[in-house]
Design an enzyme around this catalytic site. Structure first.
Site, PDB file in Angstrom:
ATOM      1  N   GLU A 161       1.018  -1.302   0.068  1.00 14.82           N
ATOM      2  CA  GLU A 161      -0.039   0.040   0.071  1.00 14.82           C
ATOM      3  C   GLU A 161       0.909   1.387   0.019  1.00 14.82           C
ATOM      4  O   GLU A 161       1.596   1.407   1.157  1.00 14.82           O
ATOM      5  CB  GLU A 161      -0.839   0.018   1.222  1.00 14.82           C
ATOM      6  CG  GLU A 161      -1.717   1.220   1.200  1.00 14.82           C
ATOM      7  CD  GLU A 161      -2.436   1.443   2.502  1.00 14.82           C
ATOM      8  OE1 GLU A 161      -3.472   2.123   2.436  1.00 14.82           O
ATOM      9  OE2 GLU A 161      -2.186   0.663   3.440  1.00 14.82           O
TER      10      GLU A 161
ATOM     11  N   ASP B 151      -5.911   2.489  -1.502  1.00 11.54           N
ATOM     12  CA  ASP B 151      -6.332   3.631  -0.739  1.00 11.54           C
ATOM     13  C   ASP B 151      -6.663   4.786  -1.364  1.00 11.54           C
ATOM     14  O   ASP B 151      -5.844   5.591  -1.444  1.00 11.54           O
ATOM     15  CB  ASP B 151      -5.513   3.813   0.710  1.00 11.54           C
ATOM     16  CG  ASP B 151      -6.397   4.284   1.835  1.00 11.54           C
ATOM     17  OD1 ASP B 151      -7.224   5.348   1.597  1.00 11.54           O
ATOM     18  OD2 ASP B 151      -6.028   3.891   2.894  1.00 11.54           O
TER      19      ASP B 151
ATOM     20  N   GLN C  94      -9.672   0.909  -0.243  1.00 12.93           N
ATOM     21  CA  GLN C  94     -10.132   1.481   0.858  1.00 12.93           C
ATOM     22  C   GLN C  94     -10.437   2.873   0.660  1.00 12.93           C
ATOM     23  O   GLN C  94     -10.118   3.577  -0.333  1.00 12.93           O
ATOM     24  CB  GLN C  94      -8.884   1.600   2.000  1.00 12.93           C
ATOM     25  CG  GLN C  94      -8.556  -0.072   2.470  1.00 12.93           C
ATOM     26  CD  GLN C  94      -7.709  -0.003   3.350  1.00 12.93           C
ATOM     27  OE1 GLN C  94      -6.685   0.839   3.438  1.00 12.93           O
ATOM     28  NE2 GLN C  94      -7.644  -0.850   4.451  1.00 12.93           N
TER      29      GLN C  94
ATOM     30  N   GLU D 153     -11.857   2.910   5.862  1.00  8.89           N
ATOM     31  CA  GLU D 153     -10.692   3.129   6.704  1.00  8.89           C
ATOM     32  C   GLU D 153     -10.633   4.635   7.289  1.00  8.89           C
ATOM     33  O   GLU D 153      -9.497   5.199   6.674  1.00  8.89           O
ATOM     34  CB  GLU D 153      -9.324   2.682   6.187  1.00  8.89           C
ATOM     35  CG  GLU D 153      -8.126   2.664   7.388  1.00  8.89           C
ATOM     36  CD  GLU D 153      -6.983   2.265   6.712  1.00  8.89           C
ATOM     37  OE1 GLU D 153      -6.026   1.547   7.243  1.00  8.89           O
ATOM     38  OE2 GLU D 153      -6.771   2.469   5.664  1.00  8.89           O
TER      39      GLU D 153
END
Length: 252
Positions: free
Chosen positions: A138, A173, A199, A235
């Site tokens: 990530e 993300d 996310q 998140e």
């Protein structure tokens, strides 16, 4: 659309088993977490079995947090620790039927760090493959994690290509990618084949997705149009109680 509650931020005042139960009551389709290692895996497995929720992912340990560590796998000279953290995470994932492990790179830079990360990811993928577990990497933004080794999706794409293992995927993300690169719609389109999990959080405050500079109505519509049907990871950091932050849940 399906959603996963990231219990690193949501209901983090509860024990992890109770947070899993709270996520079920709130209507989430799955859960994920950060570092669950202080809780026996059997307790997590029991809560998952009770609720019927899958655990989508967990992170490798950061290392010595008091000394400033935020992951180990790109740190030259700490390969033994990094691989121990990877093995621990995979063992915990197997015990809880968690589907993915995010291997944290840490604060590092340069060709030696790159070589260390590649070698440790190859180790992780080889260990994960036999158990059907996905390894995730990530990119983190340079405001929240200045000096983190992995910062952009382009860098992640190059690493995935170099490791060249089917177990290795991208954690996309939207919060981090928007801060570092923007152009979320095109990046989702171009990277979909590499993405293992998505996310989201508002930008720039990392709150619930009902405000900020990202139009999540448009982003979630794009994700649906692209055919991605797995739960999306919430998140974000609630401004108060998690229950009071869930009004967005009925909108999307």
């Amino acid at each position: 659309m399906k959603f996963s509650a990231n219990l690193g931020f949501l209901w983090n005042e509860l024990t992890l088993p109770d947070a899993i139960r709270a996520a079920k009551l709130a209507g989430f389709d799955a859960v994920e977490c950060h570092w669950p290692y202080d809780v026996p895996a059997a307790e997590i497995r029991a809560a998952l079995d009770e609720t019927g929720l899958p655990m989508l992912g967990l992170n490798t340990r950061r290392g010595d947090v008091a000394a400033g560590d935020n992951g180990l796998s790109a740190l030259t000279g700490r390969e033994v620790e990094a691989r121990a953290a990877i093995s621990e995470a995979l063992d915990y994932a197997r015990a809880t039927k968690t589907r993915a492990v995010h291997v944290m790179a840490g604060f590092a830079s340069g060709p030696e760090a790159h070589a260390s990360f590649i070698a440790n990811l190859r180790f992780a993928c080889a260990e994960a493959e036999a158990h059907g577990i996905t390894i995730l990497i990530e990119p983190l933004n340079h405001h929240d994690a200045p000096g983190y080794f992995l910062q952009t999706t382009e860098q992640a794409q190059d690493i995935i290509s170099e490791v060249n293992h089917p177990a290795l995927r991208l954690m996309f993300d939207c919060y981090h990618v928007q801060i570092m690169e923007g152009d979320l719609t095109r990046r989702l389109q171009n990277l979909l084949g590499l993405i293992g999990h998505i996310q989201f959080a508002s930008v720039p405050d990392r709150g619930a997705p009902d405000h900020g500079e990202v139009d999540y109505h448009a982003i979630f519509a794009t994700i649906t149009r692209l055919g991605y049907d797995r739960p999306l990871g919430a998140e974000y950091k609630p401004a108060g109680k998690t229950e009071d932050s869930l009004s967005w849940f009925s909108v999307f």
